[in-house]
Scaffold this motif. Structure first.
Motif, PDB file in Angstrom:
ATOM      1  N   CYS A 102       4.493   2.195   6.712  1.00 59.63           N
ATOM      2  CA  CYS A 102       4.882   2.057   5.302  1.00 59.63           C
ATOM      3  C   CYS A 102       5.983   1.001   5.153  1.00 59.63           C
ATOM      4  O   CYS A 102       5.908   0.118   4.297  1.00 59.63           O
ATOM      5  CB  CYS A 102       5.344   3.408   4.769  1.00 59.63           C
ATOM      6  SG  CYS A 102       6.034   3.403   3.095  1.00 59.63           S
ATOM      7  N   SER A 141       3.591   6.709  10.563  1.00 62.87           N
ATOM      8  CA  SER A 141       3.204   6.355   9.194  1.00 62.87           C
ATOM      9  C   SER A 141       4.383   5.818   8.389  1.00 62.87           C
ATOM     10  O   SER A 141       4.223   4.899   7.581  1.00 62.87           O
ATOM     11  CB  SER A 141       2.587   7.561   8.487  1.00 62.87           C
ATOM     12  OG  SER A 141       1.350   7.882   9.092  1.00 62.87           O
ATOM     13  N   GLN A 157       8.484  10.354   2.540  1.00 64.45           N
ATOM     14  CA  GLN A 157       7.073  10.655   2.333  1.00 64.45           C
ATOM     15  C   GLN A 157       6.437  11.207   3.609  1.00 64.45           C
ATOM     16  O   GLN A 157       5.616  12.120   3.546  1.00 64.45           O
ATOM     17  CB  GLN A 157       6.335   9.416   1.829  1.00 64.45           C
ATOM     18  CG  GLN A 157       6.745   9.083   0.397  1.00 64.45           C
ATOM     19  CD  GLN A 157       6.147   7.783  -0.072  1.00 64.45           C
ATOM     20  OE1 GLN A 157       4.939   7.702  -0.264  1.00 64.45           O
ATOM     21  NE2 GLN A 157       6.980   6.776  -0.242  1.00 64.45           N
ATOM     22  N   GLU A 158       6.847  10.668   4.775  1.00 69.23           N
ATOM     23  CA  GLU A 158       6.326  11.254   6.015  1.00 69.23           C
ATOM     24  C   GLU A 158       6.945  12.631   6.242  1.00 69.23           C
ATOM     25  O   GLU A 158       6.280  13.545   6.727  1.00 69.23           O
ATOM     26  CB  GLU A 158       6.547  10.364   7.235  1.00 69.23           C
ATOM     27  CG  GLU A 158       5.892  10.974   8.458  1.00 69.23           C
ATOM     28  CD  GLU A 158       5.678  10.065   9.641  1.00 69.23           C
ATOM     29  OE1 GLU A 158       5.569  10.621  10.758  1.00 69.23           O
ATOM     30  OE2 GLU A 158       5.619   8.838   9.488  1.00 69.23           O
ATOM     31  N   PRO A 203       0.796  -1.223   0.000  1.00 69.89           N
ATOM     32  CA  PRO A 203       0.000   0.000   0.000  1.00 69.89           C
ATOM     33  C   PRO A 203       0.828   1.273   0.000  1.00 69.89           C
ATOM     34  O   PRO A 203       0.319   2.331  -0.303  1.00 69.89           O
ATOM     35  CB  PRO A 203      -0.809  -0.115   1.295  1.00 69.89           C
ATOM     36  CG  PRO A 203       0.017  -0.982   2.170  1.00 69.89           C
ATOM     37  CD  PRO A 203       0.731  -1.938   1.247  1.00 69.89           C
ATOM     38  N   VAL A 210      -2.262   7.996   7.660  1.00 72.90           N
ATOM     39  CA  VAL A 210      -3.315   7.563   8.573  1.00 72.90           C
ATOM     40  C   VAL A 210      -2.778   7.182   9.954  1.00 72.90           C
ATOM     41  O   VAL A 210      -3.354   7.565  10.973  1.00 72.90           O
ATOM     42  CB  VAL A 210      -4.140   6.405   7.953  1.00 72.90           C
ATOM     43  CG1 VAL A 210      -5.087   5.786   8.960  1.00 72.90           C
ATOM     44  CG2 VAL A 210      -4.894   6.911   6.735  1.00 72.90           C
ATOM     45  N   SER A 241       0.858   6.250   3.721  1.00 72.58           N
ATOM     46  CA  SER A 241      -0.376   6.950   4.029  1.00 72.58           C
ATOM     47  C   SER A 241      -0.176   7.596   5.394  1.00 72.58           C
ATOM     48  O   SER A 241       0.400   6.974   6.288  1.00 72.58           O
ATOM     49  CB  SER A 241      -1.553   5.976   4.085  1.00 72.58           C
ATOM     50  OG  SER A 241      -2.679   6.613   4.651  1.00 72.58           O
ATOM     51  N   TYR A 254       4.864  14.946   4.365  1.00 70.61           N
ATOM     52  CA  TYR A 254       3.606  15.159   5.081  1.00 70.61           C
ATOM     53  C   TYR A 254       3.785  16.233   6.160  1.00 70.61           C
ATOM     54  O   TYR A 254       2.998  17.167   6.268  1.00 70.61           O
ATOM     55  CB  TYR A 254       3.152  13.827   5.700  1.00 70.61           C
ATOM     56  CG  TYR A 254       2.107  13.963   6.776  1.00 70.61           C
ATOM     57  CD1 TYR A 254       0.773  14.191   6.461  1.00 70.61           C
ATOM     58  CD2 TYR A 254       2.453  13.848   8.123  1.00 70.61           C
ATOM     59  CE1 TYR A 254      -0.185  14.314   7.454  1.00 70.61           C
ATOM     60  CE2 TYR A 254       1.506  13.961   9.117  1.00 70.61           C
ATOM     61  CZ  TYR A 254       0.185  14.193   8.782  1.00 70.61           C
ATOM     62  OH  TYR A 254      -0.756  14.317   9.774  1.00 70.61           O
TER      63      TYR A 254
END
Length: 168
Positions: free
Chosen positions: A54, A50, A73-74, A23, A28, A26, A77
């Motif tokens: 991941c 997250s 990626q975090e 996935p 979340v 994210s 964010y």
């Protein structure tokens, strides 16, 4: 030479596996952690939630490349949250300065102080994460360590600015 070629091939294989599976990232897990916080808890304990999710759920997520991708990626964010918080705080400080000027106050500029603080923080963050990378002596762990440092420091700064009460 063989070590370089083997490493390059390993990165290419790890990159392909990471890009094609699971996935991915994210926010979340981080958002759920923050939402569950009570006033007495430290929100910095949610940083990395997250990225860890991941790495755990993506094939190749624990490879050097995978870790770097999840952590970055975090970091992105948190960088978006930081930019939103900075913009909100800056707007609030400008409004406060206008009110103070209308009252004839000679108080120092909060907006300028905020801008100077943020510029100094960026230099501090970059120098700190450069030092973190140097601790790896040029090894492959230096990349993920640097991105992790950038993620944590960016998150801490975002939370600091959000704590000003202007960002929900």
């Amino acid at each position: 030479m063989w070590k370089i070629l083997a490493f390059t091939a390993g990165v290419a294989i790890g990159s392909a596996a990471f890009a094609e599976s699971g996935p991915g990232f994210s926010p979340v897990a981080t958002e759920a952690c923050l939402a569950a916080m009570t006033d007495s808890q430290d929100p910095t304990t949610c940083i990395g939630s997250s990225a860890n999710h991941c790495m755990e759920t993506t094939e190749g997520g624990w490879s050097t490349y995978g870790m770097s991708q999840c952590l970055d990626q975090e970091r992105d964010y948190w960088d978006q949250r930081l930019n939103a918080a900075y913009k909100a705080v800056r707007a609030s400080r400008k409004a406060t300065e206008k009110e103070m000027a209308d009252l004839g106050s000679a108080a120092p500029s909060q907006g300028d102080a905020l801008k100077n603080m943020q510029r100094a923080w960026i230099a501090y963050r970059d120098a700190t994460c450069d030092y973190e990378r140097s601790l790896w002596g040029g090894g492959t762990g230096g990349g993920p360590a640097t991105v992790s440092c950038l993620m944590y420091m960016t998150a801490e700064q975002a939370l600091y600015l959000e704590a000003d009460g202007l960002v929900e």
